[in-house]
Write a protein that holds these residues in place. Structure first.
Motif, short mmCIF file in Angstrom:
data_model
loop_
_atom_site.label_atom_id
_atom_site.label_comp_id
_atom_site.label_asym_id
_atom_site.label_seq_id
_atom_site.Cartn_x
_atom_site.Cartn_y
_atom_site.Cartn_z
N TYR A 1 47.17 -67.92 79.49
CA TYR A 1 48.62 -67.86 79.66
C TYR A 1 49.02 -66.41 79.78
CZ TYR A 1 53.66 -68.04 78.74
OH TYR A 1 55.02 -67.86 78.81
N VAL A 2 48.98 -65.65 78.67
CA VAL A 2 49.23 -64.20 78.72
C VAL A 2 48.28 -63.53 77.74
CG1 VAL A 2 51.65 -64.32 79.44
CG2 VAL A 2 51.07 -64.41 77.00
N SER A 3 48.19 -62.19 77.82
CA SER A 3 47.30 -61.47 76.91
C SER A 3 47.67 -60.00 76.87
CB SER A 3 45.84 -61.61 77.38
OG SER A 3 45.70 -61.05 78.67
N SER A 4 47.13 -59.29 75.87
CA SER A 4 47.12 -57.82 75.84
C SER A 4 48.51 -57.20 75.93
CB SER A 4 46.26 -57.28 76.99
OG SER A 4 45.04 -57.95 77.09
N GLY A 5 49.51 -57.83 75.33
CA GLY A 5 50.90 -57.38 75.47
C GLY A 5 51.13 -55.89 75.39
N PRO A 6 50.95 -55.26 74.21
CA PRO A 6 51.22 -53.82 74.10
C PRO A 6 50.31 -52.98 74.99
CG PRO A 6 51.06 -54.84 71.93
CD PRO A 6 50.58 -55.85 72.92
N PHE A 7 49.10 -53.45 75.21
CA PHE A 7 48.16 -52.68 76.02
C PHE A 7 48.60 -52.60 77.48
CE2 PHE A 7 45.06 -54.41 72.74
CZ PHE A 7 45.13 -53.26 71.96
N GLN A 8 49.35 -53.61 77.92
CA GLN A 8 49.83 -53.57 79.30
C GLN A 8 50.73 -52.36 79.54
OE1 GLN A 8 51.26 -57.11 81.23
NE2 GLN A 8 50.10 -58.48 79.88
N TYR A 9 51.57 -52.05 78.57
CA TYR A 9 52.45 -50.88 78.71
C TYR A 9 51.64 -49.60 78.75
CZ TYR A 9 56.28 -54.10 77.67
OH TYR A 9 57.18 -55.14 77.73
N ASN B 1 54.60 -57.34 71.60
CA ASN B 1 54.09 -58.03 70.40
C ASN B 1 54.33 -59.53 70.46
OD1 ASN B 1 53.22 -55.61 69.31
ND2 ASN B 1 55.13 -55.24 68.20
N GLN B 2 55.26 -59.96 71.28
CA GLN B 2 55.44 -61.39 71.56
C GLN B 2 54.93 -61.65 72.98
OE1 GLN B 2 56.19 -62.86 68.88
NE2 GLN B 2 56.85 -60.99 67.82
N TYR B 3 54.96 -62.91 73.41
CA TYR B 3 54.44 -63.23 74.74
C TYR B 3 55.06 -62.34 75.82
CZ TYR B 3 52.85 -67.75 72.78
OH TYR B 3 52.26 -68.72 72.04
N PRO B 4 54.25 -61.61 76.56
CA PRO B 4 54.80 -60.90 77.73
C PRO B 4 55.06 -61.90 78.86
CG PRO B 4 52.43 -60.54 77.56
CD PRO B 4 52.81 -61.36 76.36
#
Length: 401
Positions: free
Chosen positions: A274-282, A66-69
Motif C-alpha cells: 500500500y505505502v511505505s517509508s513515509g519520513p524517508f520519502q521526504y 509518520n502516518q500513511y503517505p
C-alpha cells in the motif's frame, strides 16, 4: 493430529517451490559463523550523506510521513524524481500521473510484473539475473525466457541475434537491467538501439531496472531505454535511492512510465505494501536534489574501490571481469586450478572460501536458469570501506600461495 492437514499437497505455492532460501541468507549466515569479511550481499557498510540522514530525522520530528503517505508517494518525492529524470536524461514525466513511489526497487519489480503479466505470458530476461526477477515472474504466472550474457574478453556481452530469436508470439515484455547485476555490464547505445527496435517491431513492453544508474565507470555511459525512439510509452523505468545514497534499509524505489503503465502498476502495488517509508520519502526528495558534485564523488569513490578489489582478486589468481557499472565484480575461478576452484563449481568454492580465506562471495550460478553457464563465476561486492577491501585482498592472496 491437531493443526495438521491430511492433504499431501506441499504447503508452499508450487510457483515458488524452486526458490527456497536465498543464497544471500545462506552466505551471510556463513560469514557470521566464520567471522569472515562479507563481500557477498550488496549493501554498503557505511551510511550515506549526513545531510540526507538528518533530513529523515527532521521529517520524523516534524511529523511528516509518520502516518500513511499518499498512495503514489509524497508529492515532494515524486516532483524530485521527475526533476532528476529531466535534468539528467531529458525525460519529462508528470509527477502526478507518471511517477509511482515503491518499497524499494524490489517491490517496483514485483508490482510491475504482477500488473502486466497474465499466466502463459513470456518474459525475456538477461541471464544472469537478479534473483527476484525469476520469483516475481513465477508469482505472476509468467514464463521466463533467459537470454544469456556471455563472457567476451574482459566483459559479458549480449548476443542480439539470440535476443531476437527468443521472441515468440507469447512474449509480453523484455526485462532489462543496465548497469547489470551481477556481471557489471553496461549496455551500449548499439545494444539499446537494437532492443528498442525489437520492442517496437514486435509491440513489446519493456521493464528496465536502472538502480545502478549513478555507478557507471570508465568510458561507459548510462542511457535510459525510455529515451530511445518509440520507447517512451512502452517502457517502465525502475529506480532506487538505496544504491545511490547508501541507505538500502530505507527501501525507497520508484517507477516512471506513461500514465496507463503507472496506473496498472499502482493497481498491483496498492495491495502489496500500500505505502511505505513515509519520513524517508521526504529525505530522498532532498537527496535527489544534491549537486552533481555528490554523484561525481560517489562514483569516484566506488571506482577506486573497484580498482582496489579488482587488483587484489587478480593477484590472488582469479580472472577478473572489470565491471563498467554497479558495485560488483564477477570473476572466473578456474584459473585458480582444479583443486582450489572445486573443478569450477562456484557453489562449492563459495562454501569453502570462508574457511580457506576468511572471505564470503556469491556463486553466480544462482542467477542462471542454465546453471552450467554460470558455474565457474563468482561475484564479489566492493561497496565496503577501503580498509575492509584491503584486508579482503590480503586474505585472498592466500589462494595464490
Amino acid at each position: 493430529m491437531t493443526g495438521m492437514t491430511s492433504s499431501t499437497r506441499p504447503l508452499l505455492n508450487r510457483r515458488l517451490a524452486e526458490f527456497g532460501t536465498t543464497i544471500f541468507a545462506e552466505m551471510s549466515a556463513l560469514a557470521v559463523r566464520t567471522g569472515s569479511i562479507n563481500l557477498g550481499q550488496g549493501f554498503p557498510d557505511t551510511d550515506g550523506p549526513e545531510e540526507v540522514r538528518e533530513a529523515a530525522v527532521r521529517a520524523l520530528r516534524d511529523g511528516r510521513g509518520n502516518q500513511y503517505p499518499p498512495g503514489p508517494g509524497v508529492p515532494e518525492l515524486r516532483t524530485a524524481i521527475a526533476a532528476h529524470q529531466e535534468r539528467r536524461y531529458g525525460l519529462a514525466f508528470d509527477p502526478d500521473t507518471e511517477v509511482l513511489v515503491t518499497a524499494g526497487a524490489t517491490e517496483a519489480i514485483a508490482a510491475t510484473l504482477l500488473a502486466l503479466l497474465e499466466p502463459g505470458d513470456e518474459v525475456i530476461a538477461l541471464e544472469p539475473y537478479y534473483d527476484s526477477y525469476a520469483a516475481c515472474i513465477a508469482m505472476a504466472g509468467g514464463t521466463r525466457v533467459p537470454v544469456t550474457l556471455r563472457p567476451h574478453e574482459e566483459s559479458f556481452r549480449l548476443d542480439l541475434d539470440e535476443l531476437r530469436d527468443a521472441v515468440t508470439d507469447r512474449t509480453r515484455l523484455l526485462l532489462v537491467n543496465t548497469p547489470h547485476n551481477p556481471t557489471g555490464t553496461v549496455l551500449s547505445r548499439e545494444e539499446l538501439t537494437a532492443i528498442a527496435e525489437l520492442a517496437v517491431e514486435r509491440d513489446l513492453l519493456v521493464v528496465t531496472d536502472e538502480v545502478y544508474e549513478h555507478l557507471v565507470f570508465d568510458e561507459a555511459e548510462h542511457l535510459p531505454l525510455a529515451t530511445f525512439p518509440g520507447m517512451r510509452d512502452r517502457t517502465v523505468t525502475i529506480g532506487s535511492a538505496g544504491k545511490t545514497f547508501s541507505f538500502t534499509g530505507w527501501k525507497v524505489g520508484w517507477v516512471t512510465a506513461a500514465p496507463g503503465l503507472v496506473s496498472a502498476v499502482r493497481s498491483a502495488k496498492q495491495f502489496l505494501t500500500y505505502v511505505s517509508s513515509g519520513p524517508f520519502q521526504y529525505a530522498v526528495a532532498e537527496a535527489l536534489a544534491l549537486p552533481d558534485t555528490y554523484f561525481a564523488a560517489f562514483r569516484e569513490d566506488m571506482l577506486a574501490k573497484r580498482d582496489l578489489l579488482a587488483a587484489g582478486l587478480a593477484d590472488a589468481g582469479f580472472k577478473v571481469f572489470r565491471p563498467a557499472g554497479t558495485y560488483f565484480i564477477t570473476t572466473d575461478i578456474r584459473p585458480l586450478g582444479a583443486a582450489l576452484s572445486a573443478e569450477g563449481d562456484g557453489f562449492a568454492f563459495c562454501r569453502a572460501l570462508p574457511e580457506r580465506a576468511g572471505v564470503v562471495a556469491i556463486p553466480n550460478a544462482v542467477f542462471y536458469d542454465h546453471r552450467e553457464a554460470g558455474a565457474p563465476f563468482v561475484r564479489f561486492a566492493f561497496c565496503k570501506q577501503t580498509e575492509v577491501l584491503e584486508e579482503a585482498a590480503k586474505r585472498l592472496k592466500a589462494l595464490a600461495g
